[in-house]
Motif scaffolding. Structure first.
Motif, PDB file in Angstrom:
ATOM      1  N   ALA A 280      -6.850  -6.186  -3.165  1.00 56.85           N
ATOM      2  CA  ALA A 280      -5.665  -5.484  -2.666  1.00 56.85           C
ATOM      3  C   ALA A 280      -4.602  -5.520  -3.757  1.00 56.85           C
TER       4      ALA A 280
ATOM      5  N   SER B  20      -4.593  -8.919   4.394  1.00 59.19           N
ATOM      6  CA  SER B  20      -4.074  -8.458   3.106  1.00 59.19           C
ATOM      7  C   SER B  20      -3.863  -9.629   2.151  1.00 59.19           C
TER       8      SER B  20
ATOM      9  N   TYR C  51       0.875  -1.171   0.000  1.00 63.92           N
ATOM     10  CA  TYR C  51       0.000   0.000   0.000  1.00 63.92           C
ATOM     11  C   TYR C  51       0.915   1.224   0.000  1.00 63.92           C
TER      12      TYR C  51
END
Length: 241
Positions: free
Chosen positions: A58, A49, A18
């Motif tokens: 994701a 995740s 991220y």
């Protein structure tokens, strides 16, 4: 059902980032048909995740990400669900303003052009009698345990080959937790393959076939459920030994 030696899911070098934060750092794991595999670890270890990356929710990179012989890299979430993998997210995330029935119908949307969604819904209501009783009630008015049953039922409406469960016992009363774990075991015994993220380490290892322990986005331990239960690291960190 006895797990086979055939891998249903193969992950090699999975990374989830991220921005500058790397939540998952090049992990490898496999899930064989007919088994429960559990992902263990502290909050922030990268468990959720990993599940979100598998279904395309994701940002992900991998050397290999293969499910039922299909390369998942580049596929959108709706295609992954149609291929047979579905996620029950952390926090249940039912559609609160919709009825129980409407939530189930949305879960079975992939059946719109094939199969018999009405028959799948009937099977689901037989499996979850409480949902049949609450069929026309708004999902937001259900108890936490009922919402979790709905979230699982909604996912099962897509007739998955692999069910991803993210913290299914979170925030539930102990007796409801026991019922959820009984359900997970029953689903496996009926042939469903399950990848489970769960904070309740002791109960997870009671029903799982194998497990992986994540720390800081990396796999630190792996083995059979019995091996992990006997591990001093697991006993000291999670089982209160």
């Amino acid at each position: 059902m006895t797990p086979s030696d055939e891998p249903l899911l193969t992950i090699e070098g999975l990374t989830v980032s991220y921005g500058p934060v790397e939540a998952v750092d090049g992990i490898d794991l496999t899930v064989k048909r007919g088994e429960i595999v559990t992902l263990l670890g502290a909050n922030g270890a990268g468990k959720s995740s990993t599940l979100n990356a598998l279904v395309g929710l994701a940002p992900r990179k991998a050397n290999r990400l293969v499910f039922a012989g299909i390369d998942l890299l580049g596929l959108p979430p709706e295609t992954i669900v149609r291929r047979g993998m579905t996620l029950v997210p952390e926090g249940r995330r039912v559609f609160a303003s919709l009825t129980v029935e409407e939530n189930l119908i949305l879960g079975g949307a992939k059946h719109a052009k094939r199969g018999n969604p009405a028959a799948v819904k009937a099977d689901m209501l037989a499996r979850f009698p409480i949902l049949a009783e609450r069929l026309h009630q708004k999902a937001g008015l259900l108890s936490g345990g009922e919402q979790q049953m709905l979230a699982i039922g909604r996912a099962l409406m897509s007739s998955p080959d692999l069910l991803l469960l993210d913290e299914p016992s979170l925030g539930l009363a102990p007796q409801v937790v026991d019922a959820i774990f009984d359900l997970i075991r029953d689903l496996r015994d009926q042939g469903l393959t399950i990848l489970l993220v769960e904070q309740n380490v002791a109960q997870s290892l009671e029903i799982a076939d194998r497990g992986y322990v994540l720390a800081n986005g990396r796999i630190e331990l792996q083995g059979s459920a019995a091996e992990l239960r006997a591990s001093p690291e697991i006993q000291n960190a999670y089982l209160g030994a």
